[in-house]
Design an enzyme around this catalytic site. Structure first.
Site, PDB file in Angstrom:
ATOM      1  N   LYS A 201       0.961  -0.996  -0.279  1.00 57.07           N
ATOM      2  CA  LYS A 201      -0.112  -0.221  -0.234  1.00 57.07           C
ATOM      3  C   LYS A 201       0.660   1.386   0.432  1.00 57.07           C
ATOM      4  O   LYS A 201       1.357   2.023   1.391  1.00 57.07           O
ATOM      5  CB  LYS A 201      -1.180  -0.252   1.435  1.00 57.07           C
ATOM      6  CG  LYS A 201      -2.318   0.611   1.226  1.00 57.07           C
ATOM      7  CD  LYS A 201      -2.344   2.164   0.316  1.00 57.07           C
ATOM      8  CE  LYS A 201      -2.230   2.693   2.011  1.00 57.07           C
ATOM      9  NZ  LYS A 201      -1.438   4.776   1.078  1.00 57.07           N
ATOM     10  N   PRO A 202       1.254   1.672  -1.257  1.00 56.17           N
ATOM     11  CA  PRO A 202       2.057   2.917  -1.437  1.00 56.17           C
ATOM     12  C   PRO A 202       2.067   4.444  -1.169  1.00 56.17           C
ATOM     13  O   PRO A 202       0.124   4.450  -0.555  1.00 56.17           O
ATOM     14  CB  PRO A 202       2.697   2.918  -2.505  1.00 56.17           C
ATOM     15  CG  PRO A 202       1.204   2.354  -3.163  1.00 56.17           C
ATOM     16  CD  PRO A 202       0.718   1.562  -2.537  1.00 56.17           C
ATOM     17  N   GLU A 277       9.408   1.367  10.869  1.00 58.07           N
ATOM     18  CA  GLU A 277      10.663   2.403  10.989  1.00 58.07           C
ATOM     19  C   GLU A 277       9.305   3.591  10.990  1.00 58.07           C
ATOM     20  O   GLU A 277       8.780   3.840   9.872  1.00 58.07           O
ATOM     21  CB  GLU A 277      11.251   1.927   9.829  1.00 58.07           C
ATOM     22  CG  GLU A 277      12.560   2.970   9.328  1.00 58.07           C
ATOM     23  CD  GLU A 277      12.582   4.411   9.186  1.00 58.07           C
ATOM     24  OE1 GLU A 277      12.371   5.289   9.332  1.00 58.07           O
ATOM     25  OE2 GLU A 277      12.525   4.511   7.120  1.00 58.07           O
ATOM     26  N   CYS A 311      14.152  10.766   6.762  1.00 55.29           N
ATOM     27  CA  CYS A 311      13.385   9.924   8.698  1.00 55.29           C
ATOM     28  C   CYS A 311      15.124   9.938   9.271  1.00 55.29           C
ATOM     29  O   CYS A 311      15.120  10.399  10.382  1.00 55.29           O
ATOM     30  CB  CYS A 311      13.109   8.513   8.355  1.00 55.29           C
ATOM     31  SG  CYS A 311      13.727   7.713   7.849  1.00 55.29           S
TER      32      CYS A 311
END
Length: 503
Positions: A201-202, A277, A311
């Protein structure tokens, strides 16, 4: 034009702003116009299109038919069917598929990079680097796949004990918009190497890279249903539908800590394996004895990649007071030369932020810092989604730009005096993904690695990620690791057997 002038009228980011071209590929068949399920575009069941915009000028570069609930159910059914077969595939079969996938990604490199820049905005040079990085995970895992079921054996005269690694089952992979190709490649390559089927699911902002990756997988010979891509902006509803399916045994997610906590809570209800993550707030520490040029170069390489929207981007820069002024002067001179504009233009180093919401967040952090006593040495007002490289000094730990991820091209500099102070301040907050320190003192470097409560620590380097190393955080920055020799274990169950065969 974006002004990045200081109060003394020194320094200006160069800007190029020209209309972005429409989506033009050497191979237009690389992009299906709908979710990719069972090795084919999903049938059109709804009139609701997802519009993909170029962040540079907000032009629509593509439309993708959104997945219906029926499409999602079909993806689950096909992935489950593929999983049952793929778990019994030979190690050589898995390796060969991934190696072919790697080859075809490299062959489509230019088209993939163009797709990435148009939907994400990052400079084309960065997009090419991301495609190469993505491909490397398929190559690395094609080699690791040959050892994925390695067995430890302890044998006596009458029994044999074994530890076996088996595929965990069908995996849901949820990926963000900042690295739409790389984050997916880093998940699906080890999953497939371990013997798992995947439903991806992008992010709704950047679905095109995922669809292209699925088409390439089809061309590489992936069995139907092994890798499925579901495109939607109904994120929570679709994720909930997939996570409730009996065949789903793992969820791997890259994104914000807030969403990660929600996914973990839902996964706990079914005791699903999770690999998370999550967000970071990376400290970048520069000691008096550091090589200033190396530190500034490392900062710029790290901070302005994807316009600061990563991130592991340095979010707060702690500089020891003895070197503070020299470092700031050098950083300012280097930042003044950065070119901002359309990611497709030659020489552009900073592209647009992903959206106006992202711009507003960066503006809020900068304005609050200025109101509370920070000084802006470089920067200015945004132009659309283009935000100028900004350098702030006199920043404190209490300011929002120090406490939370800014996710933009802003460098807040904070002074410190003692080494112990640096560790203590760097460890403030809940994040624990990445940290950096620059020093020529080996003892200081080793103490930093020990004292910093982060999953990854870069000493005199900001190059933390590669297929051969483990990527992940501590504390509220995540669970599990991606990359390295342990990555296949994330997608495996460990089974112990004891066979008694004699008296």
């Amino acid at each position: 034009m974006i002004s990045s002038k200081s109060s003394s009228e020194v320094g200006e980011n160069l800007v190029r702003k020209e209309p972005a071209p429409t989506l033009e590929l050497n191979d237009p068949t690389l992009l299906p116009g709908a979710s990719f399920i069972n090795n084919a575009p999903a049938p059109i069941r709804t009139s609701h299109d997802l519009k993909v915009h170029n962040p540079f000028n907000n032009a629509i570069v593509s439309r993708v038919t959104q997945a219906s609930s029926t499409d999602v159910s079909h993806a689950i059914e096909c992935a489950n069917k593929a999983q049952r077969k793929w778990r019994n595939s030979s190690l050589q079969q898995r390796s060969s598929l991934l190696r072919k996938w790697h080859q075809l990604i490299k062959e489509a490199r230019d088209d993939l990079a163009r797709i990435l820049t148009l939907e994400n905005g990052k400079p084309l040079s960065e997009a090419h680097a991301e495609i190469d990085y993505s491909a490397s995970f398929f190559l690395w895992n094609s080699q690791e796949a040959l050892h994925s079921t390695s067995t430890s054996v302890v044998q006596t005269e009458t029994c044999q004990a074994q530890v076996i690694h088996e595929p965990i089952g069908t995996v849901l992979a949820i990926t963000p918009w900042n690295f739409p190709m790389a984050m997916l490649a880093r998940k699906i390559a080890p999953a497939i190497a371990a013997g798992c089927a995947v439903i991806a699911k992008p992010a709704s902002e950047t679905p095109l890279s995922a669809l292209a990756l699925a088409e390439i997988g089809n061309r590489a010979g992936a069995p139907p249903g092994l890798f499925n891509v579901v495109v939607t902006n109904q994120n929570e509803e679709v994720v909930d539908q997939v996570m409730k399916a009996d065949c789903i045994r793992m969820v791997t997610f890259t994104g914000s800590t807030v969403v990660g906590r929600s996914i973990a809570a839902k996964a706990a209800k079914r005791v699903l394996r999770t690999a998370l993550e999550l967000g970071g707030n990376a400290p970048f520490i520069v000691f008096d004895d550091a090589d200033v040029k190396a530190a500034v170069d490392g900062l710029l390489k790290n901070k302005f990649r994807c316009s600061g929207q990563t991130c592991i981007s340095a979010n707060r820069v702690y500089v020891q007071d003895g070197i503070h002024d020299v470092f700031v002067t050098s950083a300012k001179e280097s930042m003044e030369r950065l070119v901002i504009g359309n990611g497709l233009d030659d020489g552009v180093q900073i592209g647009p932020l992903i959206s106006q919401d992202a711009v507003k967040k960066v503006e809020t952090h900068v304005n609050q810092a200025l109101e509370r006593g920070a000084t802006r040495l470089l920067g200015g007002q945004p132009d659309g989604n283009l935000y100028p490289a900004t350098l702030l000094i006199d920043v404190t730990d209490e300011m929002e730009c120090s406490k939370a991820e800014t996710f933009g091209p802003v460098v807040p500099v904070l002074k410190f005096t003692a080494e112990s102070e640096a560790w203590e301040r760097a460890n403030q907050g809940e994040a624990g993904l990445a940290a950096y320190l620059y020093t020529t003192n080996l003892g200081c470097a080793m103490r930093g690695v020990r004292e910093l409560k982060y999953g990854m620590v870069g000493v005199n380097s900001t190059s933390l990620s590669s297929p051969s190393t483990s990527f992940g955080g501590m504390r509220q920055s995540g669970i599990g690791r991606e990359g390295g020799q342990l990555s296949l274990h994330e997608f495996s169950e460990t089974k112990f057997s004891l066979l008694q065969f004699g008296a």
